[in-house]
Design a protein around this motif. Structure first.
Motif, PDB file in Angstrom:
ATOM      1  N   GLY A   1      41.282  44.741  53.772  1.00 37.97           N
ATOM      2  CA  GLY A   1      40.327  45.265  52.783  1.00 37.97           C
ATOM      3  C   GLY A   1      40.516  46.737  52.489  1.00 37.97           C
ATOM      4  O   GLY A   1      40.379  47.191  51.347  1.00 37.97           O
ATOM      5  N   ASP A   2      40.878  47.540  53.536  1.00 43.10           N
ATOM      6  CA  ASP A   2      40.976  48.995  53.337  1.00 43.10           C
ATOM      7  C   ASP A   2      42.122  49.376  52.401  1.00 43.10           C
ATOM      8  O   ASP A   2      42.134  50.457  51.842  1.00 43.10           O
ATOM      9  CB  ASP A   2      41.163  49.687  54.695  1.00 43.10           C
ATOM     10  CG  ASP A   2      42.239  48.988  55.519  1.00 43.10           C
ATOM     11  OD1 ASP A   2      42.618  47.861  55.131  1.00 43.10           O
ATOM     12  OD2 ASP A   2      42.705  49.553  56.532  1.00 43.10           O
ATOM     13  N   LEU A   3      43.094  48.438  52.212  1.00 42.04           N
ATOM     14  CA  LEU A   3      44.242  48.781  51.354  1.00 42.04           C
ATOM     15  C   LEU A   3      44.047  48.283  49.919  1.00 42.04           C
ATOM     16  O   LEU A   3      44.871  48.535  49.050  1.00 42.04           O
ATOM     17  CB  LEU A   3      45.525  48.160  51.921  1.00 42.04           C
ATOM     18  CG  LEU A   3      45.865  48.523  53.365  1.00 42.04           C
ATOM     19  CD1 LEU A   3      47.088  47.746  53.828  1.00 42.04           C
ATOM     20  CD2 LEU A   3      46.131  50.019  53.495  1.00 42.04           C
ATOM     21  N   ILE A   4      42.983  47.520  49.696  1.00 44.29           N
ATOM     22  CA  ILE A   4      42.794  46.944  48.353  1.00 44.29           C
ATOM     23  C   ILE A   4      41.689  47.743  47.670  1.00 44.29           C
ATOM     24  O   ILE A   4      40.606  47.893  48.215  1.00 44.29           O
ATOM     25  CB  ILE A   4      42.366  45.469  48.452  1.00 44.29           C
ATOM     26  CG1 ILE A   4      43.359  44.688  49.316  1.00 44.29           C
ATOM     27  CG2 ILE A   4      42.247  44.834  47.078  1.00 44.29           C
ATOM     28  CD1 ILE A   4      42.931  43.268  49.625  1.00 44.29           C
ATOM     29  N   GLY A   5      41.941  48.199  46.484  1.00 40.24           N
ATOM     30  CA  GLY A   5      40.942  49.054  45.813  1.00 40.24           C
ATOM     31  C   GLY A   5      39.747  48.252  45.323  1.00 40.24           C
ATOM     32  O   GLY A   5      39.833  47.041  45.120  1.00 40.24           O
ATOM     33  N   SER A   6      38.609  48.947  45.071  1.00 39.21           N
ATOM     34  CA  SER A   6      37.417  48.211  44.632  1.00 39.21           C
ATOM     35  C   SER A   6      37.586  47.716  43.201  1.00 39.21           C
ATOM     36  O   SER A   6      36.921  46.783  42.771  1.00 39.21           O
ATOM     37  CB  SER A   6      36.170  49.075  44.747  1.00 39.21           C
ATOM     38  OG  SER A   6      36.283  50.169  43.869  1.00 39.21           O
ATOM     39  N   SER A   7      38.512  48.331  42.444  1.00 37.89           N
ATOM     40  CA  SER A   7      38.721  47.833  41.074  1.00 37.89           C
ATOM     41  C   SER A   7      39.287  46.410  41.147  1.00 37.89           C
ATOM     42  O   SER A   7      38.932  45.530  40.362  1.00 37.89           O
ATOM     43  CB  SER A   7      39.683  48.741  40.322  1.00 37.89           C
ATOM     44  OG  SER A   7      40.902  48.800  41.043  1.00 37.89           O
ATOM     45  N   ALA A   8      40.167  46.185  42.130  1.00 42.13           N
ATOM     46  CA  ALA A   8      40.723  44.831  42.306  1.00 42.13           C
ATOM     47  C   ALA A   8      39.601  43.862  42.682  1.00 42.13           C
ATOM     48  O   ALA A   8      39.558  42.721  42.208  1.00 42.13           O
ATOM     49  CB  ALA A   8      41.797  44.848  43.381  1.00 42.13           C
ATOM     50  N   TYR A   9      38.677  44.332  43.534  1.00 42.80           N
ATOM     51  CA  TYR A   9      37.549  43.485  43.943  1.00 42.80           C
ATOM     52  C   TYR A   9      36.761  42.998  42.726  1.00 42.80           C
ATOM     53  O   TYR A   9      36.380  41.839  42.635  1.00 42.80           O
ATOM     54  CB  TYR A   9      36.584  44.276  44.831  1.00 42.80           C
ATOM     55  CG  TYR A   9      36.999  44.369  46.288  1.00 42.80           C
ATOM     56  CD1 TYR A   9      38.249  43.919  46.705  1.00 42.80           C
ATOM     57  CD2 TYR A   9      36.134  44.899  47.242  1.00 42.80           C
ATOM     58  CE1 TYR A   9      38.622  44.010  48.033  1.00 42.80           C
ATOM     59  CE2 TYR A   9      36.502  44.988  48.582  1.00 42.80           C
ATOM     60  CZ  TYR A   9      37.744  44.549  48.973  1.00 42.80           C
ATOM     61  OH  TYR A   9      38.102  44.623  50.282  1.00 42.80           O
ATOM     62  N   GLU A  10      36.514  43.923  41.792  1.00 43.01           N
ATOM     63  CA  GLU A  10      35.662  43.549  40.644  1.00 43.01           C
ATOM     64  C   GLU A  10      36.325  42.451  39.819  1.00 43.01           C
ATOM     65  O   GLU A  10      35.672  41.514  39.376  1.00 43.01           O
ATOM     66  CB  GLU A  10      35.391  44.790  39.788  1.00 43.01           C
ATOM     67  CG  GLU A  10      34.377  45.712  40.457  1.00 43.01           C
ATOM     68  CD  GLU A  10      34.077  46.939  39.608  1.00 43.01           C
ATOM     69  OE1 GLU A  10      33.714  46.753  38.437  1.00 43.01           O
ATOM     70  OE2 GLU A  10      34.230  48.056  40.118  1.00 43.01           O
TER      71      GLU A  10
ATOM     72  N   CYS B   1      54.030  46.942  51.275  1.00 43.37           N
ATOM     73  CA  CYS B   1      55.013  46.950  50.184  1.00 43.37           C
ATOM     74  C   CYS B   1      54.716  45.913  49.099  1.00 43.37           C
ATOM     75  O   CYS B   1      55.202  46.029  47.979  1.00 43.37           O
ATOM     76  CB  CYS B   1      56.423  46.786  50.737  1.00 43.37           C
ATOM     77  SG  CYS B   1      56.615  45.268  51.679  1.00 43.37           S
ATOM     78  N   VAL B   2      53.942  44.883  49.412  1.00 46.07           N
ATOM     79  CA  VAL B   2      53.737  43.832  48.392  1.00 46.07           C
ATOM     80  C   VAL B   2      52.260  43.535  48.109  1.00 46.07           C
ATOM     81  O   VAL B   2      51.952  42.744  47.230  1.00 46.07           O
ATOM     82  CB  VAL B   2      54.395  42.497  48.834  1.00 46.07           C
ATOM     83  CG1 VAL B   2      55.897  42.628  48.866  1.00 46.07           C
ATOM     84  CG2 VAL B   2      53.873  42.039  50.175  1.00 46.07           C
ATOM     85  N   LEU B   3      51.351  44.171  48.869  1.00 38.97           N
ATOM     86  CA  LEU B   3      49.949  43.739  48.829  1.00 38.97           C
ATOM     87  C   LEU B   3      49.360  43.747  47.417  1.00 38.97           C
ATOM     88  O   LEU B   3      48.775  42.760  46.964  1.00 38.97           O
ATOM     89  CB  LEU B   3      49.113  44.615  49.763  1.00 38.97           C
ATOM     90  CG  LEU B   3      47.707  44.100  49.997  1.00 38.97           C
ATOM     91  CD1 LEU B   3      47.754  42.743  50.663  1.00 38.97           C
ATOM     92  CD2 LEU B   3      46.902  45.042  50.864  1.00 38.97           C
ATOM     93  N   GLU B   4      49.566  44.848  46.701  1.00 44.66           N
ATOM     94  CA  GLU B   4      48.942  44.974  45.385  1.00 44.66           C
ATOM     95  C   GLU B   4      49.410  43.850  44.454  1.00 44.66           C
ATOM     96  O   GLU B   4      48.622  43.196  43.777  1.00 44.66           O
ATOM     97  CB  GLU B   4      49.324  46.340  44.801  1.00 44.66           C
ATOM     98  CG  GLU B   4      48.398  46.767  43.675  1.00 44.66           C
ATOM     99  CD  GLU B   4      48.742  48.191  43.233  1.00 44.66           C
ATOM    100  OE1 GLU B   4      48.616  48.462  42.045  1.00 44.66           O
ATOM    101  OE2 GLU B   4      49.166  49.006  44.092  1.00 44.66           O
ATOM    102  N   HIS B   5      50.711  43.634  44.489  1.00 48.53           N
ATOM    103  CA  HIS B   5      51.309  42.590  43.646  1.00 48.53           C
ATOM    104  C   HIS B   5      50.718  41.212  43.987  1.00 48.53           C
ATOM    105  O   HIS B   5      50.360  40.424  43.104  1.00 48.53           O
ATOM    106  CB  HIS B   5      52.830  42.593  43.875  1.00 48.53           C
ATOM    107  CG  HIS B   5      53.573  41.775  42.884  1.00 48.53           C
ATOM    108  ND1 HIS B   5      54.833  42.111  42.447  1.00 48.53           N
ATOM    109  CD2 HIS B   5      53.253  40.631  42.214  1.00 48.53           C
ATOM    110  CE1 HIS B   5      55.247  41.213  41.571  1.00 48.53           C
ATOM    111  NE2 HIS B   5      54.310  40.306  41.420  1.00 48.53           N
ATOM    112  N   VAL B   6      50.620  40.956  45.302  1.00 50.59           N
ATOM    113  CA  VAL B   6      50.107  39.649  45.744  1.00 50.59           C
ATOM    114  C   VAL B   6      48.670  39.443  45.253  1.00 50.59           C
ATOM    115  O   VAL B   6      48.321  38.400  44.705  1.00 50.59           O
ATOM    116  CB  VAL B   6      50.157  39.544  47.291  1.00 50.59           C
ATOM    117  CG1 VAL B   6      49.406  38.308  47.763  1.00 50.59           C
ATOM    118  CG2 VAL B   6      51.594  39.487  47.760  1.00 50.59           C
TER     119      VAL B   6
END
Length: 1214
Positions: A679-688, A643-648
């Motif tokens: 890692g599986d829930l975070i997109g590669s765009s965030a990684y870049e 529920c909060v991962l992307e925001h964090v």
């Protein structure tokens, strides 16, 4: 204009109406306070007269204002006027008919406080002192006047005592005569006056004063009250002059002890004053009092329980539980007697005992045997103030134990010290707990607070000592937290103790008592006072760890406690209007709760996690929230953060740009944990985006940050789902930064490891070719036209990265690289020496990890030779049986290459000792034979390498080596003796090794070489002693009493080691003992950290440390450090000799280099001054330092010099 205005004001000041007078005086005060205020001679006379007249004004508020006018006036009129005013005021003060005496006294004090110029002070003293003396000594003067006079005299002497040296004798005689006065108040004030005068008296006059007072004490038939005053006088003298009183202790101590024991029963004050004087001696004259310590200890212990009017046999209770019900009646009928002042004696005894504990670390074991049971027994003291002092005395004992036994682990204890301080303390724990529990049942809040502070200190010194007693302590904690009458102070103490206990004992100890503990702690979380709440939240954090120490093991049912804890913290977390400390504690605590009980709180997570995210957005709480998410991310429960991962992740990435270093650091760690777990829930765009932000943090200006950034980068690349674009982003953004970083000469440790892992990860991640990477690494080792050559450290870094890269790329790539590097070595042209250097280092690094061979000792270049020896050693590690015989054979046959080959051998041995590998017996024999042959080599370099080799073999084969080394301590060749001792130094490492037990009985045969007649051997022994003190202090404790005097002797300048070398046009003085003195002082510095109880600071400071402070630059630096350490750890010993340390420090800070000094000399002198100021700052922190006049003058001199005061304040604020 100004004068006209003033005239107007002055006229109004003499008006009839008191309101007019008040306003006019107020206007005058404002005028006087203006910076540009000036007057002429006539005006001055008018002004001073009118203000003096206003002092007698009938209206109190007018005369009060007139006193205020004096302060600015002193600075604005001529010295003669000020002197005239003081004379008039003094006459007024001593006039029996004058009813305005008190105001005259205040006025005089105001003037004296304002006088800053010595010339003016001298004027005032000339007129005041004779007047005051006659006022005090003449017959028929009232007590009141005498007291006022003595008061003023005391102020004068405090401030300007040293300016009237000529009048000291008359002053002293006048004052001593007043000690026989009939009035107690006169005697009391006289005592303060003599003390104020004492600090500026010469030694002869001080002796005269002491002798006179002691004689009065010895003579029979003196009234008891006069005797009391004389004893007070002795105590005050000792407090005022510190160590200068030392020579008189022989006369005074026996007299005081005798008075204590023979005083009549109701003369409690006499005993109190005697004990106070003895306390002062212990703190101020630690060196001269040593022989009386035992007698004083017996005396203090006897009087600690001195209570002649009360027998406590009715108080001895046999069984603790029966005590509960009777408690209320007992305090009601407790014995009270307003006349009884025996408590003063007990209080003085407790303080005297505390002084003994603080100033005598070497008596610790004796104190445990004799004093400790007695102190614990006195916890039952009736008088509360005294009880607090008893608690404090016991806390000092615990602290001293902590100081003395720092760095000793329990494992050492059981093996070496049955009689050591900690072991003795352990034996007392059951008694302490029983006694303290009784105190926790008392009504008094103050008592309970004191009891908790004792427990707190106990847990700090012996972390796991209360395991068996937790059950009996719980009711006390409960009562302190639940009781209606408890103050917040008591609650805080109880909570701090609970937190320390929870943190320092193993969780199962508490499981039976969780129910009793959790409810009062949770109710404390709801307290109104923020400090209680914050402390309660910290306890909750520890409680959470105790409830579920590890996730898999269900040894204890924690479910019933999860929701109550969650609710209590949540109510604090959601509440906005509270103290920052509470907010931070609630956030960290919630992080712990979620990571520990997340599986039981699934339903609550959607409500709770957003609150934590919200706290990340607030500047005040964001750092704490970032750390809380790190705790949650590393939880083995793998909490559902969807529920909060992307925001964090978005917030955290933005934090990498912030200026706050701590925030960036925490963010990198949290991101690393989140990427590894989710890692599986975070997109590669965030990684870049993260990679772009990361790349800016990689530089040698902050290696810790760099290591964290590179680790995160590896985590991002290691994620199997990361796409091509990630590899590309890393290559474009991070790789250029990494290649710049690798050339830095500062790169080492964690950052270097992270960089190696980065290259290994990069070569195995998508679409990055091995060859381009290798090429870019090797080309970064080439010297560039702009920056010149590459630092030596950087070449080692590059080589290590190349080796890691090759191994990560697989065998085929590895062998092709080795072939290429070997080709570089075979190329003979001299132009490519830098290339050869790198190639050798790379081969060495690869060789350590695989099996290779090379030959390159012939080169004309130093760097290449040393690189070759490094490479050969590391390659030999890869295949011992093949290369070790070869190296040994070469050492014997190749004289010229001996040093380099020994270095190779050292590499082999060091690697083996670190990896705990074994050599074959035959090769050990060969190595030893060879090394012992080279012990006497003339080259110091060779001897050092031999010693290091011997020391590291001793770690692998101690049973063979220690006897072999011991035999050689008596060798006729000095170099051999020195090498053997240095070898022992190399064999003592921080971790426990099997050598420890073997060398323990033999230590003295090595270290006693400190009295050898060759300075090289003495220095070797000092260095070895230093290493022992740092790494294994327990091994040498037994022989320190014998070693220390010998060590101190090495710090003295030896004339026979100073020689003059004639260089033709000028002579040059060489001091061969300098290195030895420097090493000896550095050794003392180390001993202060680990063996404080053995070093008797007072016998070391004077003369040894004092001479070091006047020595050469290299010796002064460690001496300043030692002085700072002593000021912190043994303030009483330093205070005792403070005066004599001022001169050398003063010379150092005022030293000016010659006009033609080179820059290096000027810089060294700057460092020297800063180092001395550091020591001065440490001295200034000691309380009681103001009794040294010289030190006060030194501080004011620093304050007056702009350059010194700037440096001083910048150092103080470091």
């Amino acid at each position: 204009m100004a004068n006209l205005q003033l005239t107007g004001i002055l006229e109004k000041m003499t008006g009839k109406d008191k309101d007019y007078r008040y306003m006019a005086t107020s206007d005058l005060l404002n005028e006087l306070n203006k910076d540009g205020f000036k007057t002429d001679a006539d005006m001055e006379i008018k002004l001073t007269n009118i203000i003096l007249q206003q002092l007698d004004d009938v209206a109190g508020d007018v005369s009060g204002l007139a006193v205020k006018c004096l302060a600015p006036l002193v600075k604005k009129v001529t010295d003669a006027r000020v002197a005239e005013m003081t004379t008039k005021l003094c006459t007024k003060l001593l006039n029996p008919k004058d009813q305005h005496r008190d105001i005259a006294s205040i006025a005089l004090k105001t003037i004296i406080a304002e006088v800053a110029v010595p010339s003016l002070a001298q004027l005032i003293l000339n007129s005041l002192t004779p007047q005051l003396i006659s006022g005090i000594t003449s017959q028929g003067v009232t007590t009141e006047i005498k007291c006022e006079g003595l008061d003023i005299l005391c102020e004068v002497l405090h401030k300007f005592g040293s300016l009237i040296a000529a009048g000291h004798e008359t002053l002293l005689a006048a004052l001593l005569s007043q000690l026989n006065s009939v009035q107690a108040s006169v005697r009391k004030k006289t005592v303060s006056c003599v003390a104020a005068l004492a600090s500026s008296l010469s030694d002869d006059l001080l002796a005269k004063a002491t002798v006179e007072v002691v004689q009065k004490l010895r003579s029979k038939g003196v009234k008891p009250e006069i005797t009391r005053t004389n004893i007070q006088m002795i105590g005050s003298l000792s407090r005022a002059v510190g160590y200068r009183f030392g020579p008189h202790l022989g006369d005074t101590v026996p007299v005081l002890i005798n008075y204590c024991t023979s005083a009549s029963e109701n003369d409690e004050e006499l005993r109190e004053y005697s004990l106070q004087a003895l306390e002062s001696f212990l703190l101020r004259c630690p060196r001269d009092i040593s022989s009386y310590c035992d007698a004083i200890l017996r005396l203090a212990l006897e009087y600690l329980s001195y209570d002649p009017n009360f027998t406590d046999n009715m108080e001895e209770d046999t069984d603790d539980d029966t005590h509960e019900e009777e408690e209320d009646d007992e305090s009601a009928n407790e014995y009270t007697d307003d006349e009884d002042v025996s408590w003063k004696v007990r209080r003085a005894a407790a303080k005297c005992l505390a002084a003994l504990i603080v100033s005598r670390p070497e008596l610790l074991s004796k104190l445990y045997l004799e004093a400790c049971p007695k102190i614990i027994d006195r916890f039952k003291e009736r008088e509360e103030n005294v009880k607090m002092d008893v608690f404090n005395t016991f806390i000092e004992l615990l602290r001293q134990t902590g100081n003395v036994t720092k760095g000793q682990t329990d494992m050492d204890e059981s093996r070496l010290f049955l009689g050591s301080a900690r072991w003795l303390l352990k034996q007392e724990v059951p008694k302490i707990v029983k006694s303290i529990n009784r105190q926790l049942r008392e009504k008094s809040i103050k008592t309970k607070v004191g009891a908790f502070s004792v427990l707190k200190e106990l847990v700090v010194v012996l972390p796991d000592c209360l395991a068996e007693h937790i059950g009996s302590l719980i009711p006390g904690i409960e009562k302190a937290l639940n009781d209606k009458s408890s103050t917040s102070n008591l609650k805080i103490e109880a909570l701090v103790f609970t937190r320390l206990v929870l943190a320092s004992h193993s969780p199962p100890v508490f499981h039976p008592y969780i129910k009793a503990l959790s409810s009062p702690v949770l109710s404390a979380v709801g307290e109104r006072y923020y400090k209680v709440t914050a402390e309660a939240l910290r306890v909750c954090g520890e409680l959470v760890r105790v409830l579920r120490p590890n996730i898999q093991d269900y040894g204890f049912d924690f479910q019933p406690y999860v929701h109550p804890i969650y609710k209590a913290i949540m109510s604090r977390l959601t509440n906005q209007d509270q103290d920052q400390e509470v907010k931070e504690c609630a956030i960290s605590c919630m992080g712990l709760v979620i990571s520990t009980f997340g599986d039981s709180l699934r339903a609550e997570l959607p409500a709770c996690l957003p609150v934590l995210v919200d706290r990340m957005g607030n500047e005040i709480t964001r750092l704490t929230a970032v750390k809380a998410f790190a705790v949650i991310a590393t939880s083995p429960l793998r909490i559902d953060l969807a529920c909060v991962l992307e925001h964090v992740i978005g917030e955290l990435t933005a934090f990498l740009r912030k200026a706050n270093r701590a925030l960036r650091q925490a963010t990198l760690g949290t991101l690393n944990s989140l990427v590894s777990a989710y890692g599986d829930l975070i997109g590669s765009s965030a990684y870049e985006v993260i990679i772009v932000e990361l790349s800016t943090l990689i530089s040698d200006s902050d290696l810790h940050m760099t290591a964290l950034a590179l680790e995160l980068c590896c985590t991002l690349m290691a994620d199997s789902r990361s796409s091509q674009s990630i590899g590309l982003a890393v290559r474009n953004k991070v790789l250029p930064q990494a290649l710049t970083l690798i050339k830095s000469s500062l790169l080492q440790g964690q950052a270097l490891l992270a960089l190696q892992n980065f290259f290994a990860a990069l070569v195995s991640s998508a679409n990055t070719s091995f060859d381009t990477l290798l090429d870019s690494l090797l080309s970064s080792a080439k010297p560039t036209p702009q920056s010149g050559g590459i630092a030596k450290q950087a070449l080692y870094s590059i080589a290590q990265c190349v080796a890691v890269l090759c191994l990560a790329a697989g065998d085929q790539k590895c062998s092709s690289t080795v072939r290429m590097l070997t080709e570089i070595l075979k190329d003979d042209s001299s132009s490519n020496s830098a290339k050869k250097h790198v190639a050798l280092l790379c081969l060495g690094e690869i060789g350590r990890r695989k099996d290779l061979i090379i030959e390159s000792f012939q080169s004309p270049f130093e760097e290449i030779k040393s690189a070759a020896s490094y490479a050969l050693g590391n390659i030999a590690v890869g295949n011992l049986s093949k290369y070790l015989p070869f190296i040994l054979d070469q050492i014997d046959n190749q004289q010229k290459k001996q040093y380099l080959l020994l270095h190779s051998l050292k590499e082999v041995i060091v690697r083996q000792s670190v990896d705990k590998a074994e050599f074959q017996d035959s090769s050990v024999e060969k190595i030893l034979k060879l090394l012992f042959n080279h012990c006497e080599s003339d080259e110091e370099g060779v001897r050092n390498v031999v010693a290091e080799c011997l020391g590291k073999i001793a770690l692998i084969e101690p049973a063979k080596l220690i006897p072999a080394l011991k035999v050689r301590t008596t060798s006729p060749a000095a170099f051999t003796r020195a090498t053997v001792v240095i070898a022992v130094k190399y064999s003592i490492v921080e971790r426990a090794e099997k050598i420890d037990e073997i060398i323990f009985p033999e230590i003295s045969s090595f270290l006693m070489l400190i009295k050898d007649n060759d300075r090289h051997v003495r220095r070797a022994a000092v260095l070895a002693l230093s290493t022992f003190a740092h790494n294994k202090p327990n091994l040498i404790k037994g022989i320190l009493p014998e070693l220390l005097p010998l060590l101190y002797d090495q710090t003295v300048v030896k004339k026979e080691l100073i020689r003059t070398v004639d260089l033709g046009p000028f002579k040059h003085i060489v001091d061969d003992g300098l290195e030895l003195r420097k090493a000896a002082f550095e050794c003392v510095d180390t001993l202060l950290d680990s063996c404080l109880d053995q070093v008797n600071p007072s016998s070391f400071i004077v003369p040894y440390l004092k001479s070091g402070l006047e020595d050469h630059y290299d010796v002064k630096m460690p001496c300043h450090l030692i002085l700072s350490k002593l000021a912190d750890k043994c303030p009483s010993a330093v205070l005792a000799v403070l005066d004599s340390l001022v001169d050398p420090l003063q010379k150092t800070i005022n030293f000016k280099p010659k006009q033609d000094a080179v820059k290096q000399e000027v810089d060294r002198n700057e460092d020297m001054i800063r180092s001395a100021l550091r020591a001065i700052a440490a001295l200034n922190r000691i309380s009681g330092g103001d009794c040294s006049l010289r030190f006060k003058n030194l501080m004011s001199e620093i304050g007056k010099s702009p350059t010194l005061s700037d440096k001083y304040y910048s150092i103080r604020n470091e």
